[in-house]
Design a protein around this motif. Structure first.
Motif, PDB file in Angstrom:
ATOM      1  N   PHE A   1       0.831  -1.211   0.000  1.00 25.59           N
ATOM      2  CA  PHE A   1       0.000   0.000   0.000  1.00 25.59           C
ATOM      3  C   PHE A   1       0.863   1.257   0.000  1.00 25.59           C
ATOM      4  N   ASN A   2       0.267   2.347  -0.471  1.00 28.94           N
ATOM      5  CA  ASN A   2       0.904   3.668  -0.427  1.00 28.94           C
ATOM      6  C   ASN A   2       0.205   4.592   0.555  1.00 28.94           C
ATOM      7  N   ASN A   3      -1.104   4.384   0.720  1.00 27.68           N
ATOM      8  CA  ASN A   3      -1.909   5.222   1.607  1.00 27.68           C
ATOM      9  C   ASN A   3      -2.422   4.380   2.771  1.00 27.68           C
ATOM     10  N   LEU A   4      -2.323   4.923   3.978  1.00 29.02           N
ATOM     11  CA  LEU A   4      -2.690   4.176   5.183  1.00 29.02           C
ATOM     12  C   LEU A   4      -3.525   5.040   6.108  1.00 29.02           C
ATOM     13  N   LEU A   5      -4.654   4.490   6.559  1.00 29.99           N
ATOM     14  CA  LEU A   5      -5.519   5.169   7.520  1.00 29.99           C
ATOM     15  C   LEU A   5      -5.560   4.373   8.812  1.00 29.99           C
ATOM     16  N   GLU A   6      -5.195   5.010   9.931  1.00 27.77           N
ATOM     17  CA  GLU A   6      -5.357   4.376  11.242  1.00 27.77           C
ATOM     18  C   GLU A   6      -6.651   4.865  11.865  1.00 27.77           C
ATOM     19  N   VAL A   7      -7.465   3.931  12.328  1.00 23.97           N
ATOM     20  CA  VAL A   7      -8.738   4.271  12.972  1.00 23.97           C
ATOM     21  C   VAL A   7      -8.559   4.202  14.489  1.00 23.97           C
ATOM     22  N   GLY A   8      -8.841   5.294  15.182  1.00 25.28           N
ATOM     23  CA  GLY A   8      -8.782   5.314  16.638  1.00 25.28           C
ATOM     24  C   GLY A   8      -7.384   5.168  17.200  1.00 25.28           C
ATOM     25  N   PRO A   9      -6.463   6.085  16.898  1.00 26.02           N
ATOM     26  CA  PRO A   9      -5.091   5.961  17.399  1.00 26.02           C
ATOM     27  C   PRO A   9      -4.969   6.090  18.912  1.00 26.02           C
ATOM     28  N   GLY A  10      -5.931   6.751  19.555  1.00 24.70           N
ATOM     29  CA  GLY A  10      -5.918   6.853  21.018  1.00 24.70           C
ATOM     30  C   GLY A  10      -4.649   7.465  21.547  1.00 24.70           C
ATOM     31  N   GLY A  11      -3.888   6.687  22.337  1.00 23.05           N
ATOM     32  CA  GLY A  11      -2.649   7.198  22.924  1.00 23.05           C
ATOM     33  C   GLY A  11      -1.437   7.050  22.028  1.00 23.05           C
ATOM     34  N   GLY A  12      -1.624   6.497  20.819  1.00 18.10           N
ATOM     35  CA  GLY A  12      -0.538   6.442  19.846  1.00 18.10           C
ATOM     36  C   GLY A  12       0.375   5.240  19.928  1.00 18.10           C
ATOM     37  N   ALA A  13      -0.016   4.203  20.675  1.00 16.31           N
ATOM     38  CA  ALA A  13       0.841   3.017  20.824  1.00 16.31           C
ATOM     39  C   ALA A  13       1.196   2.391  19.482  1.00 16.31           C
ATOM     40  N   LEU A  14       0.200   2.277  18.621  1.00 15.11           N
ATOM     41  CA  LEU A  14       0.421   1.717  17.284  1.00 15.11           C
ATOM     42  C   LEU A  14       0.938   2.789  16.327  1.00 15.11           C
ATOM     43  N   THR A  15       0.471   4.000  16.529  1.00 10.68           N
ATOM     44  CA  THR A  15       0.801   5.115  15.633  1.00 10.68           C
ATOM     45  C   THR A  15       2.296   5.324  15.515  1.00 10.68           C
ATOM     46  N   LYS A  16       3.017   5.231  16.633  1.00 16.08           N
ATOM     47  CA  LYS A  16       4.459   5.515  16.590  1.00 16.08           C
ATOM     48  C   LYS A  16       5.197   4.545  15.672  1.00 16.08           C
ATOM     49  N   TYR A  17       4.683   3.321  15.555  1.00 14.44           N
ATOM     50  CA  TYR A  17       5.286   2.345  14.633  1.00 14.44           C
ATOM     51  C   TYR A  17       4.849   2.616  13.195  1.00 14.44           C
ATOM     52  N   LEU A  18       3.606   3.020  13.022  1.00 13.96           N
ATOM     53  CA  LEU A  18       3.099   3.283  11.675  1.00 13.96           C
ATOM     54  C   LEU A  18       3.805   4.481  11.043  1.00 13.96           C
ATOM     55  N   LEU A  19       4.148   5.469  11.869  1.00 12.83           N
ATOM     56  CA  LEU A  19       4.843   6.652  11.355  1.00 12.83           C
ATOM     57  C   LEU A  19       6.256   6.329  10.862  1.00 12.83           C
ATOM     58  N   GLN A  20       6.782   5.179  11.271  1.00 12.79           N
ATOM     59  CA  GLN A  20       8.127   4.777  10.854  1.00 12.79           C
ATOM     60  C   GLN A  20       8.139   4.057   9.505  1.00 12.79           C
ATOM     61  N   LEU A  21       6.951   3.705   9.004  1.00  8.33           N
ATOM     62  CA  LEU A  21       6.893   3.010   7.716  1.00  8.33           C
ATOM     63  C   LEU A  21       7.353   3.954   6.614  1.00  8.33           C
ATOM     64  N   PRO A  22       8.269   3.520   5.757  1.00  9.22           N
ATOM     65  CA  PRO A  22       8.817   4.417   4.734  1.00  9.22           C
ATOM     66  C   PRO A  22       7.865   4.649   3.565  1.00  9.22           C
ATOM     67  N   ASN A  23       7.892   5.854   3.051  1.00  9.14           N
ATOM     68  CA  ASN A  23       7.181   6.213   1.816  1.00  9.14           C
ATOM     69  C   ASN A  23       5.684   5.929   1.866  1.00  9.14           C
ATOM     70  N   ILE A  24       5.077   6.177   3.028  1.00  8.45           N
ATOM     71  CA  ILE A  24       3.645   5.949   3.196  1.00  8.45           C
ATOM     72  C   ILE A  24       2.941   7.283   3.451  1.00  8.45           C
ATOM     73  N   ASN A  25       1.846   7.503   2.749  1.00 10.99           N
ATOM     74  CA  ASN A  25       0.996   8.660   3.000  1.00 10.99           C
ATOM     75  C   ASN A  25       0.045   8.271   4.130  1.00 10.99           C
ATOM     76  N   PHE A  26       0.270   8.799   5.315  1.00 14.95           N
ATOM     77  CA  PHE A  26      -0.428   8.350   6.529  1.00 14.95           C
ATOM     78  C   PHE A  26      -1.436   9.378   7.021  1.00 14.95           C
ATOM     79  N   LYS A  27      -2.626   8.876   7.439  1.00 17.14           N
ATOM     80  CA  LYS A  27      -3.614   9.694   8.124  1.00 17.14           C
ATOM     81  C   LYS A  27      -4.199   8.881   9.271  1.00 17.14           C
ATOM     82  N   ALA A  28      -4.696   9.583  10.277  1.00 19.41           N
ATOM     83  CA  ALA A  28      -5.351   8.923  11.407  1.00 19.41           C
ATOM     84  C   ALA A  28      -6.670   9.623  11.668  1.00 19.41           C
ATOM     85  N   VAL A  29      -7.693   8.867  12.060  1.00 15.93           N
ATOM     86  CA  VAL A  29      -8.996   9.469  12.368  1.00 15.93           C
ATOM     87  C   VAL A  29      -9.287   9.229  13.846  1.00 15.93           C
ATOM     88  N   GLU A  30      -9.524  10.335  14.574  1.00 17.79           N
ATOM     89  CA  GLU A  30      -9.727  10.283  16.022  1.00 17.79           C
ATOM     90  C   GLU A  30     -10.816  11.278  16.409  1.00 17.79           C
TER      91      GLU A  30
END
Length: 253
Positions: A31-60
């Protein structure tokens, strides 16, 4: 820090090993585009932000969490959609993958929203209450096989990946959790129309203890209702059985 809000079904993931495992399963999708649903305190988010060359968004939806996330992870400044996932418009113009520790109180609704975009969502990796995850993955003949099983599997292959202990969360929920992955069916399911198919499945399972002949008599002619398949109950029908029956319906309302 931040507070936990029971009204939003918040149980925040704290187990780093589980976070890494979810990301590992996620990266098996392309994938090139990634949506995280419910990042909350960011436990998963911090790892997702490390993925290279990904257009990332989160919905909270939670105001407090949005402030916390932007302060803790400055890279999120213009990447957070501050709404409920159930209310957002499609977040990317192109195809996108969805990941998240989904809020358990709306997790089934999240799946149905994803189904509306299924042609643009080639991969979903999500954590659910275990019984919901099992229901999504269930096959015909299983006692938990139902509307969610059929409608999701009409568009996706479902893999049950692993269990997650309640001790992996803060606060610990009273139930175990399960992570599943959705990827597109290899062969597109041939249905009369989405409207007919959805109506058939929901009507059949609405009275799941009755035979299809009794549960769905308003949807077929008396002649069609004489066919042997109508001796069965909804839970005995495969996804393909429902698809074939959708072509014999007289009413899709």
């Amino acid at each position: 820090m931040y507070t936990l809000k029971k009204s939003l079904g918040q149980h925040f993931l704290k187990d780093e090993n589980i976070c890494r495992r979810i990301v590992e399963e996620l990266t098996k999708c392309s994938f090139n585009n990634l949506l995280e649903v419910g990042p909350g305190g960011g436990a998963l988010t911090k790892y997702l932000l490390q993925l290279p060359n990904i257009n990332f968004k989160a919905v909270e939806v939670d105001d407090e969490k949005v402030v916390f996330l932007k302060k803790t992870y400055p890279a999120l400044e213009d990447k957070i959609i501050h709404q409920s996932f159930l209310d957002i418009d499609k977040p990317f113009a192109e195809a996108f993958t969805v990941v998240g520790n989904f809020p358990y109180n709306i997790s089934t609704q999240i799946l149905f929203k994803i189904l509306e975009w299924h042609e643009d969502v080639p991969c979903v990796v999500g954590m659910f209450q275990k019984e919901v995850a099992q229901r999504v993955a269930a096959k015909e003949g299983n006692k938990v096989y139902g509307v969610t099983s059929v409608l999701v599997q009409a568009f996706y292959n479902v893999e049950y990946l692993f269990d997650v202990s309640e001790n992996s969360f803060n606060p610990p929920p009273k139930v175990k959790s399960g992570v599943i992955r959705l990827t597109p069916r290899k062969e597109r399911l041939d249905i009369k129309s989405r409207r007919f198919f959805f109506n058939l499945v929901k009507t059949a399972f609405n009275q799941r203890r009755k035979t299809l002949r009794n549960a769905c008599k308003s949807l077929f002619t008396s002649e069609v209702l004489q066919e042997k398949i109508f001796d069965k109950r909804a839970e005995q029908l495969s996804i393909e059985d429902f698809a074939l029956l959708s072509y014999k319906m007289t009413d899709g309302r």
